[in-house]
Design a protein around this motif. Structure first.
Motif, PDB file in Angstrom:
ATOM      1  N   LEU A 111     -10.820  33.248 123.020  1.00 54.95           N
ATOM      2  CA  LEU A 111     -11.424  31.962 122.669  1.00 54.95           C
ATOM      3  C   LEU A 111     -10.666  30.796 123.305  1.00 54.95           C
ATOM      4  O   LEU A 111     -11.284  29.840 123.811  1.00 54.95           O
ATOM      5  CB  LEU A 111     -11.462  31.804 121.151  1.00 54.95           C
ATOM      6  CG  LEU A 111     -12.463  32.694 120.406  1.00 54.95           C
ATOM      7  CD1 LEU A 111     -12.320  32.511 118.897  1.00 54.95           C
ATOM      8  CD2 LEU A 111     -13.895  32.399 120.842  1.00 54.95           C
ATOM      9  N   ILE A 112      -9.345  30.845 123.280  1.00 50.97           N
ATOM     10  CA  ILE A 112      -8.592  29.747 123.902  1.00 50.97           C
ATOM     11  C   ILE A 112      -8.580  29.869 125.416  1.00 50.97           C
ATOM     12  O   ILE A 112      -8.352  28.890 126.123  1.00 50.97           O
ATOM     13  CB  ILE A 112      -7.154  29.676 123.356  1.00 50.97           C
ATOM     14  CG1 ILE A 112      -6.359  30.938 123.715  1.00 50.97           C
ATOM     15  CG2 ILE A 112      -7.143  29.426 121.866  1.00 50.97           C
ATOM     16  CD1 ILE A 112      -4.891  30.865 123.317  1.00 50.97           C
ATOM     17  N   ALA A 113      -8.849  31.081 125.928  1.00 52.07           N
ATOM     18  CA  ALA A 113      -8.855  31.275 127.377  1.00 52.07           C
ATOM     19  C   ALA A 113     -10.091  30.667 128.027  1.00 52.07           C
ATOM     20  O   ALA A 113     -10.026  30.243 129.184  1.00 52.07           O
ATOM     21  CB  ALA A 113      -8.791  32.764 127.708  1.00 52.07           C
ATOM     22  N   TRP A 114     -11.213  30.639 127.291  1.00 53.70           N
ATOM     23  CA  TRP A 114     -12.438  30.145 127.918  1.00 53.70           C
ATOM     24  C   TRP A 114     -12.308  28.693 128.369  1.00 53.70           C
ATOM     25  O   TRP A 114     -12.564  28.392 129.545  1.00 53.70           O
ATOM     26  CB  TRP A 114     -13.628  30.314 126.969  1.00 53.70           C
ATOM     27  CG  TRP A 114     -14.924  30.009 127.658  1.00 53.70           C
ATOM     28  CD1 TRP A 114     -15.708  30.852 128.370  1.00 53.70           C
ATOM     29  CD2 TRP A 114     -15.552  28.717 127.740  1.00 53.70           C
ATOM     30  NE1 TRP A 114     -16.798  30.191 128.885  1.00 53.70           N
ATOM     31  CE2 TRP A 114     -16.730  28.883 128.515  1.00 53.70           C
ATOM     32  CE3 TRP A 114     -15.246  27.453 127.235  1.00 53.70           C
ATOM     33  CZ2 TRP A 114     -17.594  27.821 128.788  1.00 53.70           C
ATOM     34  CZ3 TRP A 114     -16.095  26.384 127.510  1.00 53.70           C
ATOM     35  CH2 TRP A 114     -17.248  26.577 128.271  1.00 53.70           C
ATOM     36  N   PRO A 115     -11.913  27.735 127.505  1.00 56.35           N
ATOM     37  CA  PRO A 115     -11.783  26.353 128.002  1.00 56.35           C
ATOM     38  C   PRO A 115     -10.674  26.199 129.040  1.00 56.35           C
ATOM     39  O   PRO A 115     -10.809  25.427 129.990  1.00 56.35           O
ATOM     40  CB  PRO A 115     -11.485  25.541 126.733  1.00 56.35           C
ATOM     41  CG  PRO A 115     -10.966  26.524 125.751  1.00 56.35           C
ATOM     42  CD  PRO A 115     -11.650  27.818 126.058  1.00 56.35           C
ATOM     43  N   ILE A 116      -9.577  26.946 128.866  1.00 56.91           N
ATOM     44  CA  ILE A 116      -8.497  26.866 129.853  1.00 56.91           C
ATOM     45  C   ILE A 116      -8.985  27.369 131.211  1.00 56.91           C
ATOM     46  O   ILE A 116      -8.737  26.755 132.255  1.00 56.91           O
ATOM     47  CB  ILE A 116      -7.272  27.675 129.382  1.00 56.91           C
ATOM     48  CG1 ILE A 116      -6.652  27.033 128.142  1.00 56.91           C
ATOM     49  CG2 ILE A 116      -6.230  27.780 130.500  1.00 56.91           C
ATOM     50  CD1 ILE A 116      -5.504  27.817 127.550  1.00 56.91           C
ATOM     51  N   GLY A 117      -9.686  28.499 131.190  1.00 56.23           N
ATOM     52  CA  GLY A 117     -10.220  29.042 132.436  1.00 56.23           C
ATOM     53  C   GLY A 117     -11.248  28.128 133.064  1.00 56.23           C
ATOM     54  O   GLY A 117     -11.258  27.927 134.285  1.00 56.23           O
ATOM     55  N   TRP A 118     -12.113  27.556 132.241  1.00 57.23           N
ATOM     56  CA  TRP A 118     -13.162  26.662 132.741  1.00 57.23           C
ATOM     57  C   TRP A 118     -12.560  25.463 133.470  1.00 57.23           C
ATOM     58  O   TRP A 118     -13.093  25.000 134.478  1.00 57.23           O
ATOM     59  CB  TRP A 118     -14.039  26.203 131.584  1.00 57.23           C
ATOM     60  CG  TRP A 118     -15.235  25.409 132.024  1.00 57.23           C
ATOM     61  CD1 TRP A 118     -16.413  25.879 132.518  1.00 57.23           C
ATOM     62  CD2 TRP A 118     -15.344  23.974 132.003  1.00 57.23           C
ATOM     63  NE1 TRP A 118     -17.267  24.833 132.806  1.00 57.23           N
ATOM     64  CE2 TRP A 118     -16.640  23.654 132.502  1.00 57.23           C
ATOM     65  CE3 TRP A 118     -14.489  22.940 131.608  1.00 57.23           C
ATOM     66  CZ2 TRP A 118     -17.081  22.338 132.620  1.00 57.23           C
ATOM     67  CZ3 TRP A 118     -14.929  21.623 131.730  1.00 57.23           C
ATOM     68  CH2 TRP A 118     -16.215  21.334 132.223  1.00 57.23           C
ATOM     69  N   LEU A 119     -11.436  24.977 132.959  1.00 60.76           N
ATOM     70  CA  LEU A 119     -10.783  23.821 133.569  1.00 60.76           C
ATOM     71  C   LEU A 119      -9.857  24.207 134.723  1.00 60.76           C
ATOM     72  O   LEU A 119      -9.504  23.343 135.531  1.00 60.76           O
ATOM     73  CB  LEU A 119      -9.975  23.063 132.504  1.00 60.76           C
ATOM     74  CG  LEU A 119     -10.789  22.388 131.397  1.00 60.76           C
ATOM     75  CD1 LEU A 119      -9.868  21.887 130.298  1.00 60.76           C
ATOM     76  CD2 LEU A 119     -11.611  21.234 131.966  1.00 60.76           C
ATOM     77  N   SER A 120      -9.473  25.480 134.804  1.00 59.06           N
ATOM     78  CA  SER A 120      -8.459  25.892 135.780  1.00 59.06           C
ATOM     79  C   SER A 120      -9.034  26.512 137.046  1.00 59.06           C
ATOM     80  O   SER A 120      -8.455  26.345 138.134  1.00 59.06           O
ATOM     81  CB  SER A 120      -7.483  26.888 135.137  1.00 59.06           C
ATOM     82  OG  SER A 120      -6.868  26.349 134.000  1.00 59.06           O
ATOM     83  N   VAL A 121     -10.142  27.265 136.929  1.00 54.18           N
ATOM     84  CA  VAL A 121     -10.594  28.077 138.060  1.00 54.18           C
ATOM     85  C   VAL A 121     -11.125  27.240 139.219  1.00 54.18           C
ATOM     86  O   VAL A 121     -11.343  27.770 140.315  1.00 54.18           O
ATOM     87  CB  VAL A 121     -11.686  29.077 137.632  1.00 54.18           C
ATOM     88  CG1 VAL A 121     -11.138  30.052 136.617  1.00 54.18           C
ATOM     89  CG2 VAL A 121     -12.929  28.349 137.107  1.00 54.18           C
TER      90      VAL A 121
END
Length: 339
Positions: A111-121
């Motif tokens: 769950l915390i990876a989704w927004p982090i990934g969305w902003l990072s990739v």
């Protein structure tokens, strides 16, 4: 002609299917791996054996992102440590069996990876690494500030090993090893299935040539986010089992040094090999335990020297070098039979 032959050998060595799925080598290696898994707590202290499996799955999760998607994350401690805290809180306050708590921690990591990934990739290379590191440090700061929930600098202590009322697993680290190992094996199986699926083939295409993958109609960013979330879930699974095994979760699990350590383990084992993470974890964890038991304080110095030697002498890591040597042997035997 010799240059063409060399290029052909390099291409063959790069093919994952050079050993047939029905090859006896595959079955022998699988049996050997299972034997090591079962016998490991007989050879070394069971908690150390459990640490090897946890760090091995953690490294596999990083390799799924680095070796098969081409993204180097320096923030995976956020998912390992975040799951460790979440697993501990679920186990303490809800009293559920630890596999349920670990599953909850893994879901939290995703769950915390989704927004982090969305902003990072949308960034690549060192920029992606720095963005993930920044997010991980934010989570570290939050965990340190929420002292009433996480224990702050003291960490979250007294995490129970509740396991359906089976006392042997709950009190004896030897039996707990096999219950925890089952969860780790599930995580490894998921990683293997992802890599050997059509989804995994697309990830490899995204790694090798994002522009061509995009031209073929694949949404590169979406595939990167999915890989990031899956990788975080596997890291969370490993972190949850780790916290249950030790009975506590500390800020060390969220520190940037933890992200650096797992990257080191991944490189030692071999990037893009998947199984190399287990080999690298075995080397690093066993060495650290031996040096700590002997009273040696410069553990980082020794592991650093070994890391440099492996990088210089084994460019593809321990497992990668052994795998390529085996593939080269198979190619030469096939060529000899044809001649």
């Amino acid at each position: 002609m010799s240059e063409q032959m060399t290029a052909k050998v390099d291409v063959d060595l790069a093919q994952p299917s050079i050993l047939s799925r029905r090859s006896p080598w595959r079955y022998l290696m699988l049996l050997a791996g299972l034997a090591v898994l079962v016998l490991l707590p007989y050879w070394i202290y069971p908690p150390v054996a459990m640490d090897i499996l946890c760090w091995g799955l953690f490294a596999i999760s990083v390799d799924l992102l680095l070796g098969f998607t081409g993204l180097l994350s320096f923030g995976h401690a956020a998912f390992w440590g975040g799951s460790a805290y979440c697993t501990g809180l679920i186990a303490i306050h809800w009293g559920v069996p630890f596999p349920v708590a670990v599953l909850g921690g893994s879901v939290f990591a995703m769950l915390i990876a989704w927004p982090i990934g969305w902003l990072s990739v949308r960034r690549t290379g060192i920029y992606f690494a720095m963005v993930t590191l920044a997010f991980a440090q934010m989570i570290y700061f939050i965990a340190n500030q929420l002292r009433d929930l996480t224990g702050g600098e003291n960490g979250l202590q007294g995490i129970p090993r509740t396991f359906f009322g089976i006392e042997a697993v709950e009190t004896d680290s030897f039996y707990f090893y096999y219950a925890g190992a089952a969860l780790i094996v599930i995580g490894i199986a998921i990683a293997w299935r992802v890599v050997n699926s059509p989804f995994g083939r697309v990830l490899t295409a995204v790694r090798d040539n994002p522009a061509r993958a995009r031209a073929l109609g694949y949404d590169v960013e979406v595939f990167k986010i999915k890989a990031f979330v899956i990788s975080a879930g596997l890291a969370g699974l490993a972190g949850g089992v780790f916290s249950i095994s030790h009975g506590f979760a500390s800020l060390q699990e969220l520190a940037w040094t933890t992200s650096g350590k797992v990257v080191l383990i991944t490189v030692l084992g071999g990037i893009g090999t998947l199984w190399g993470g287990l080999v690298g974890a075995g080397v690093v964890v066993t060495l650290e335990d031996y040096l700590a038991s002997s009273g040696f304080e410069g553990i980082g110095l020794i592991t650093g020297v070994i890391f440099v030697l492996i990088v210089l002498l084994f460019r593809h890591g321990i497992w990668g070098t052994a795998r390529n040597a085996l593939r080269k042997h198979v190619i030469e035997r096939r060529r000899a039979h044809r001649d």
